[in-house]
Design an enzyme around this catalytic site. Structure first.
Site, PDB file in Angstrom:
ATOM      1  N   GLU A 284       6.196  -1.614   0.501  1.00  0.00           N
ATOM      2  CA  GLU A 284       4.855  -1.399  -0.081  1.00  0.00           C
ATOM      3  C   GLU A 284       4.148  -2.736  -0.262  1.00  0.00           C
ATOM      4  O   GLU A 284       2.944  -2.853  -0.019  1.00  0.00           O
ATOM      5  CB  GLU A 284       4.935  -0.656  -1.421  1.00  0.00           C
ATOM      6  CG  GLU A 284       5.431   0.778  -1.313  1.00  0.00           C
ATOM      7  CD  GLU A 284       4.777   1.579  -0.200  1.00  0.00           C
ATOM      8  OE1 GLU A 284       3.564   1.456   0.002  1.00  0.00           O
ATOM      9  OE2 GLU A 284       5.493   2.322   0.493  1.00  0.00           O
ATOM     10  N   TRP A 287       2.828  -3.586   2.966  1.00  0.00           N
ATOM     11  CA  TRP A 287       1.555  -2.923   3.293  1.00  0.00           C
ATOM     12  C   TRP A 287       0.387  -3.687   2.680  1.00  0.00           C
ATOM     13  O   TRP A 287      -0.696  -3.776   3.260  1.00  0.00           O
ATOM     14  CB  TRP A 287       1.548  -1.473   2.777  1.00  0.00           C
ATOM     15  CG  TRP A 287       2.124  -0.512   3.769  1.00  0.00           C
ATOM     16  CD1 TRP A 287       3.366   0.058   3.724  1.00  0.00           C
ATOM     17  CD2 TRP A 287       1.493  -0.002   4.961  1.00  0.00           C
ATOM     18  NE1 TRP A 287       3.539   0.889   4.818  1.00  0.00           N
ATOM     19  CE2 TRP A 287       2.407   0.875   5.588  1.00  0.00           C
ATOM     20  CE3 TRP A 287       0.239  -0.198   5.558  1.00  0.00           C
ATOM     21  CZ2 TRP A 287       2.109   1.544   6.777  1.00  0.00           C
ATOM     22  CZ3 TRP A 287      -0.060   0.473   6.739  1.00  0.00           C
ATOM     23  CH2 TRP A 287       0.868   1.333   7.333  1.00  0.00           C
ATOM     24  N   TRP A 315     -20.555  12.648  10.658  1.00  0.00           N
ATOM     25  CA  TRP A 315     -20.382  12.882   9.217  1.00  0.00           C
ATOM     26  C   TRP A 315     -21.430  13.841   8.699  1.00  0.00           C
ATOM     27  O   TRP A 315     -22.550  13.880   9.221  1.00  0.00           O
ATOM     28  CB  TRP A 315     -20.507  11.558   8.445  1.00  0.00           C
ATOM     29  CG  TRP A 315     -19.505  10.515   8.845  1.00  0.00           C
ATOM     30  CD1 TRP A 315     -19.775   9.334   9.482  1.00  0.00           C
ATOM     31  CD2 TRP A 315     -18.090  10.548   8.642  1.00  0.00           C
ATOM     32  NE1 TRP A 315     -18.603   8.634   9.687  1.00  0.00           N
ATOM     33  CE2 TRP A 315     -17.559   9.346   9.187  1.00  0.00           C
ATOM     34  CE3 TRP A 315     -17.213  11.456   8.060  1.00  0.00           C
ATOM     35  CZ2 TRP A 315     -16.201   9.041   9.166  1.00  0.00           C
ATOM     36  CZ3 TRP A 315     -15.862  11.156   8.042  1.00  0.00           C
ATOM     37  CH2 TRP A 315     -15.362   9.966   8.590  1.00  0.00           C
ATOM     38  N   ASN A 350      -0.618   6.882  -5.695  1.00  0.00           N
ATOM     39  CA  ASN A 350      -0.847   6.658  -4.258  1.00  0.00           C
ATOM     40  C   ASN A 350      -0.919   7.950  -3.440  1.00  0.00           C
ATOM     41  O   ASN A 350      -1.808   8.123  -2.611  1.00  0.00           O
ATOM     42  CB  ASN A 350       0.246   5.750  -3.694  1.00  0.00           C
ATOM     43  CG  ASN A 350       0.073   5.528  -2.197  1.00  0.00           C
ATOM     44  OD1 ASN A 350      -0.951   5.023  -1.762  1.00  0.00           O
ATOM     45  ND2 ASN A 350       1.047   5.955  -1.416  1.00  0.00           N
ATOM     46  N   TRP A 368     -16.122   8.085   5.056  1.00  0.00           N
ATOM     47  CA  TRP A 368     -15.132   7.421   4.205  1.00  0.00           C
ATOM     48  C   TRP A 368     -15.741   6.326   3.350  1.00  0.00           C
ATOM     49  O   TRP A 368     -15.222   5.998   2.272  1.00  0.00           O
ATOM     50  CB  TRP A 368     -13.965   6.875   5.049  1.00  0.00           C
ATOM     51  CG  TRP A 368     -14.322   5.808   6.056  1.00  0.00           C
ATOM     52  CD1 TRP A 368     -14.600   5.993   7.370  1.00  0.00           C
ATOM     53  CD2 TRP A 368     -14.442   4.395   5.832  1.00  0.00           C
ATOM     54  NE1 TRP A 368     -14.884   4.790   7.985  1.00  0.00           N
ATOM     55  CE2 TRP A 368     -14.784   3.789   7.069  1.00  0.00           C
ATOM     56  CE3 TRP A 368     -14.289   3.570   4.717  1.00  0.00           C
ATOM     57  CZ2 TRP A 368     -14.988   2.411   7.209  1.00  0.00           C
ATOM     58  CZ3 TRP A 368     -14.483   2.202   4.857  1.00  0.00           C
ATOM     59  CH2 TRP A 368     -14.830   1.630   6.091  1.00  0.00           C
ATOM     60  N   TRP A 391      -8.596   3.435   3.056  1.00  0.00           N
ATOM     61  CA  TRP A 391      -9.593   4.466   3.413  1.00  0.00           C
ATOM     62  C   TRP A 391      -9.670   4.622   4.924  1.00  0.00           C
ATOM     63  O   TRP A 391      -9.730   5.727   5.459  1.00  0.00           O
ATOM     64  CB  TRP A 391     -10.972   4.134   2.817  1.00  0.00           C
ATOM     65  CG  TRP A 391     -11.082   4.671   1.424  1.00  0.00           C
ATOM     66  CD1 TRP A 391     -10.838   4.001   0.257  1.00  0.00           C
ATOM     67  CD2 TRP A 391     -11.409   6.018   1.047  1.00  0.00           C
ATOM     68  NE1 TRP A 391     -10.997   4.847  -0.822  1.00  0.00           N
ATOM     69  CE2 TRP A 391     -11.357   6.083  -0.367  1.00  0.00           C
ATOM     70  CE3 TRP A 391     -11.755   7.168   1.749  1.00  0.00           C
ATOM     71  CZ2 TRP A 391     -11.619   7.263  -1.072  1.00  0.00           C
ATOM     72  CZ3 TRP A 391     -12.029   8.348   1.053  1.00  0.00           C
ATOM     73  CH2 TRP A 391     -11.957   8.377  -0.347  1.00  0.00           C
TER      74      TRP A 391
HETATM   75  P1  FAD Z   1       3.923   0.781  -6.368  1.00  0.00           P
HETATM   76  O1  FAD Z   1       4.416   1.965  -5.638  1.00  0.00           O
HETATM   77  O2  FAD Z   1       4.680   0.350  -7.546  1.00  0.00           O
HETATM   78  O3  FAD Z   1       3.853  -0.406  -5.288  1.00  0.00           O
HETATM   79  C1  FAD Z   1       3.945  -1.793  -5.642  1.00  0.00           C
HETATM   80  C2  FAD Z   1       2.746  -2.513  -5.105  1.00  0.00           C
HETATM   81  O4  FAD Z   1       2.702  -2.441  -3.679  1.00  0.00           O
HETATM   82  C3  FAD Z   1       1.417  -1.937  -5.566  1.00  0.00           C
HETATM   83  O5  FAD Z   1       1.077  -2.394  -6.846  1.00  0.00           O
HETATM   84  C4  FAD Z   1       0.469  -2.416  -4.475  1.00  0.00           C
HETATM   85  O6  FAD Z   1       0.032  -3.740  -4.682  1.00  0.00           O
HETATM   86  C5  FAD Z   1       1.344  -2.374  -3.244  1.00  0.00           C
HETATM   87  N1  FAD Z   1       1.135  -1.084  -2.549  1.00  0.00           N
HETATM   88  C6  FAD Z   1       1.724   0.112  -2.824  1.00  0.00           C
HETATM   89  N2  FAD Z   1       1.297   1.039  -1.944  1.00  0.00           N
HETATM   90  C7  FAD Z   1       0.432   0.420  -1.108  1.00  0.00           C
HETATM   91  C8  FAD Z   1      -0.347   0.835   0.021  1.00  0.00           C
HETATM   92  N3  FAD Z   1      -0.303   2.093   0.484  1.00  0.00           N
HETATM   93  N4  FAD Z   1      -1.145  -0.067   0.634  1.00  0.00           N
HETATM   94  C9  FAD Z   1      -1.191  -1.342   0.213  1.00  0.00           C
HETATM   95  N5  FAD Z   1      -0.480  -1.801  -0.850  1.00  0.00           N
HETATM   96  C10 FAD Z   1       0.313  -0.936  -1.499  1.00  0.00           C
HETATM   97  N6  FAD Z   1      -4.200  -0.285  -3.754  1.00  0.00           N
HETATM   98  C11 FAD Z   1      -4.789  -1.278  -4.438  1.00  0.00           C
HETATM   99  O7  FAD Z   1      -4.101  -2.174  -4.943  1.00  0.00           O
HETATM  100  N7  FAD Z   1      -6.147  -1.318  -4.577  1.00  0.00           N
HETATM  101  C12 FAD Z   1      -6.971  -0.383  -4.040  1.00  0.00           C
HETATM  102  O8  FAD Z   1      -8.191  -0.482  -4.173  1.00  0.00           O
HETATM  103  C13 FAD Z   1      -6.352   0.703  -3.341  1.00  0.00           C
HETATM  104  N8  FAD Z   1      -7.113   1.705  -2.824  1.00  0.00           N
HETATM  105  C14 FAD Z   1      -6.499   2.731  -2.135  1.00  0.00           C
HETATM  106  C15 FAD Z   1      -7.297   3.732  -1.581  1.00  0.00           C
HETATM  107  C16 FAD Z   1      -6.699   4.778  -0.885  1.00  0.00           C
HETATM  108  C17 FAD Z   1      -7.572   5.851  -0.263  1.00  0.00           C
HETATM  109  C18 FAD Z   1      -5.304   4.821  -0.739  1.00  0.00           C
HETATM  110  C19 FAD Z   1      -4.656   5.937   0.018  1.00  0.00           C
HETATM  111  C20 FAD Z   1      -4.509   3.827  -1.279  1.00  0.00           C
HETATM  112  C21 FAD Z   1      -5.088   2.764  -1.976  1.00  0.00           C
HETATM  113  N9  FAD Z   1      -4.318   1.724  -2.531  1.00  0.00           N
HETATM  114  C22 FAD Z   1      -4.932   0.706  -3.208  1.00  0.00           C
HETATM  115  C23 FAD Z   1      -2.860   1.641  -2.271  1.00  0.00           C
HETATM  116  C24 FAD Z   1      -1.950   2.303  -3.320  1.00  0.00           C
HETATM  117  O9  FAD Z   1      -2.393   3.602  -3.576  1.00  0.00           O
HETATM  118  C25 FAD Z   1      -1.854   1.531  -4.626  1.00  0.00           C
HETATM  119  O10 FAD Z   1      -1.581   0.174  -4.376  1.00  0.00           O
HETATM  120  C26 FAD Z   1      -0.730   2.098  -5.497  1.00  0.00           C
HETATM  121  O11 FAD Z   1      -0.967   3.455  -5.776  1.00  0.00           O
HETATM  122  C27 FAD Z   1      -0.629   1.320  -6.782  1.00  0.00           C
HETATM  123  O12 FAD Z   1       0.317   1.887  -7.632  1.00  0.00           O
HETATM  124  P2  FAD Z   1       1.599   1.075  -8.073  1.00  0.00           P
HETATM  125  O13 FAD Z   1       1.222  -0.317  -8.451  1.00  0.00           O
HETATM  126  O14 FAD Z   1       2.307   1.883  -9.076  1.00  0.00           O
HETATM  127  O15 FAD Z   1       2.388   1.033  -6.688  1.00  0.00           O
END
Ligand code: FAD
Length: 490
Positions: A284, A287, A315, A350, A368, A391
């Site tokens: 993650e 990512w 759209w 997420n 989007w 997105w």
């Molecule tokens: P955890 O599962 O604990 O993951 C640890 C860290 O890994 C997160 O804090 C984050 O920095 C990173 N991470 C986790 N999942 C992703 C992912 N899919 N993509 C990139 N990094 C990830 N994340 C943001 O930080 N800011 C946003 O503006 C954002 N917008 C999103 C919009 C959409 C439509 C989607 C589908 C996802 C988005 N995410 C965003 C990614 C992800 O949803 C969040 O980072 C995550 O839910 C944060 O929760 P957590 O810290 O508990 O994640």
């Protein structure tokens, strides 16, 4: 007297594992620390409301941390291109340190570096935001990576296993000249927190902003959520993820600190989490690095389809549909729960971000960019790289995106990832009385079940604004139309 040195804080609001701050401290010169709220430069996207709220708390916390090191944080407003050189002049600083950024604002940094160096000021920048700095890894043919898995593999191979930096023990404070002091602004004067109305009450109750709060959340996660993370991270009804995203965005904590602490928790036997759990967390964070690589390589990802074939996507203009989605009134409990969680706490799980984004883009056929904008305004972790890249991933227009035909079914997603309906019950209380068998599909509940649960569909809770099968069919037809207009590259 020795000339002071300056640390320019941006999205690195912490004192530990902060290479710019550590380098400034190592000079032995008096250290001035500043933050510039730049809402004037064209390259800077103004923050959304929830993000401004978080910034307030993060700056306040950083000031406390810096004061404990005998320094403080000087706040300024204005275009960084003008403010930074003039504050260097007035303070007599001989050197500037900062950690690098990777979006369009880096143009400001490039120009400032050149200008300050011409004026005899030494500028040193550091890598302090990611595990893998963008622009460094390339494919065998020398081009930037566009696919996550090879990027991540290359990043793991290139990873250095150094310990995160400790916080400096103290900073020799620099006297602040009166003229400079006059130009500083008080935190309250930045008006980052809402007042009338104060919509942030529930957010305040949900989060502790600042470096200490970030480390507490990391600790709680390692104790309670890390074991089983690889599978449970998809469950919005359980506290199974780290909730570190806002802190990572504001740089209150670094991904290296997170990965290092997780590794240490397993190796020391403190956490029973498995290697798979570690790999999943590391992935993650990978990512996140990948999103930054995409931002670095495609500066316009917030506004422009990475796959330009999507420029021809038909759209729909649907203000009512957009409003129903924003307010959590689509009639799909999982979607509505997510949108309400977002509105009230500034956060959404997420999996639910994927489901709600897919619903807007595919069931409603709304561009989007409208969704990205709404998230930008309402998320406390709103991030230029992660938000736009995610997105575009859901839309199918991104790099290594989900195939367009992957249209999330909000009912099945609910039944799989919120099996008892606890997540829905928490955020959509008007249907909390429904049994789990129908909580994700209230329109299929019998009249007597609805009545005994106190639910009147169309009155106390909406009927679906679009039927799933119809929405899916319409989305696929739109995709076919785009393909026929834009050719085989789609
Ligand atoms: P955890 O599962 O604990 O993951 C640890 C860290 O890994 C997160 O804090 C984050 O920095 C990173 N991470 C986790 N999942 C992703 C992912 N899919 N993509 C990139 N990094 C990830 N994340 C943001 O930080 N800011 C946003 O503006 C954002 N917008 C999103 C919009 C959409 C439509 C989607 C589908 C996802 C988005 N995410 C965003 C990614 C992800 O949803 C969040 O980072 C995550 O839910 C944060 O929760 P957590 O810290 O508990 O994640």
């Amino acid at each position: 007297m020795t000339a002071p040195v300056l640390v320019w804080f941006r999205e690195d609001l912490r004192i530990a594992d902060n290479p710019a701050l550590s380098a400034a401290a190592a000079t032995g010169s008096p250290v001035l620390c500043c933050y510039i709220l730049d809402e004037e430069s064209a390259e800077v996207r103004p923050r959304g409301g929830a993000s401004r709220w978080w910034l307030h708390g993060s700056l306040a916390a950083l000031n406390v941390e810096l004061e404990s090191l005998k320094a403080g944080l000087l706040l300024f407003t204005g275009a960084a291109r003008e403010v930074l050189p003039s504050l260097i002049k007035e303070s007599g600083c001989s050197q500037v340190f900062w950690n690098r950024r990777y979006g369009p604002e880096r143009q400001i940094d490039v120009e400032l570096k050149e200008r300050l160096r011409d004026e005899g000021i030494a500028v040193t920048s550091f890598e302090g935001r990611l595990i893998q700095e963008p622009g460094r890894l390339t494919t065998k043919s020398g081009t930037p990576f566009k696919v996550f898995t090879p990027f991540h593999k290359a990043a793991l191979r290139a990873e250095r296993s150094s310990e995160p930096l400790p916080a400096p023990r103290s900073l020799p404070a620099a006297p602040v000249p009166a003229r400079l002091l006059e130009r500083t602004v008080a935190l309250e004067a930045l008006r980052l927190e809402p007042t009338k109305p104060d919509w942030a009450k529930e957010m305040r109750a949900s989060w502790t902003r600042g470096e200490e709060g970030a480390h507490e959340r990391l600790y709680t996660f390692l104790e309670n959520g890390f074991q089983g993370y690889a599978t449970m991270r998809n469950r919005p009804d359980l506290e199974s993820t780290s909730l570190l995203s806002p802190s990572l965005h504001f740089g209150e904590i670094t991904p290296r600190q997170v990965a290092h602490a997780a590794r240490h928790a397993i190796d020391s036997g403190r956490s029973p989490a498995s290697e798979r759990d570690f790999e999943s967390l590391r992935s993650e964070l990978g990512w996140r690095d990948f999103s930054y690589e995409l931002l670095f390589d495609n500066g316009e990802i917030v506004s422009t389809n990475i796959n330009r074939a999507f420029d021809a996507f038909p759209w729909r203009d649907d203000a009512k549909g957009l409003a129903a989605w924003q307010r959590g009134r689509t009639g799909y409990p999982l979607v509505d729960a997510g949108m309400r969680q977002l509105w009230r706490t500034g956060f959404m799980h997420n999996r639910i971000r994927m489901v709600t984004a897919s619903f807007l883009i595919k069931h409603l056929l709304i561009d989007w960019r409208h969704g990205e904008k709404w998230f930008w305004d309402t998320l406390v972790d709103a991030d230029p790289a992660n938000n736009a890249a995610s997105w575009q991933w859901v839309a199918g227009s991104g790099a290594d995106a989900a195939p367009y035909y992957r249209i999330f079914n909000p009912v099945m997603q609910g039944e799989k990832f919120d099996p008892n309906g606890d997540y829905v019950r928490r955020w959509v209380p008007e249907i909390a009385g429904l049994p789990s068998s129908v909580i994700h599909r209230p329109w299929e509940a019998s009249a007597s079940v609805l009545e005994s649960s106190g639910v009147k569909l169309g009155e106390t809770y909406p009927l679906p604004i679009v039927a799933h099968a119809e929405g899916r069919q319409r989305a696929m037809a739109a995709f076919e139309r785009m393909k026929s207009e834009s050719g085989p590259s789609a």
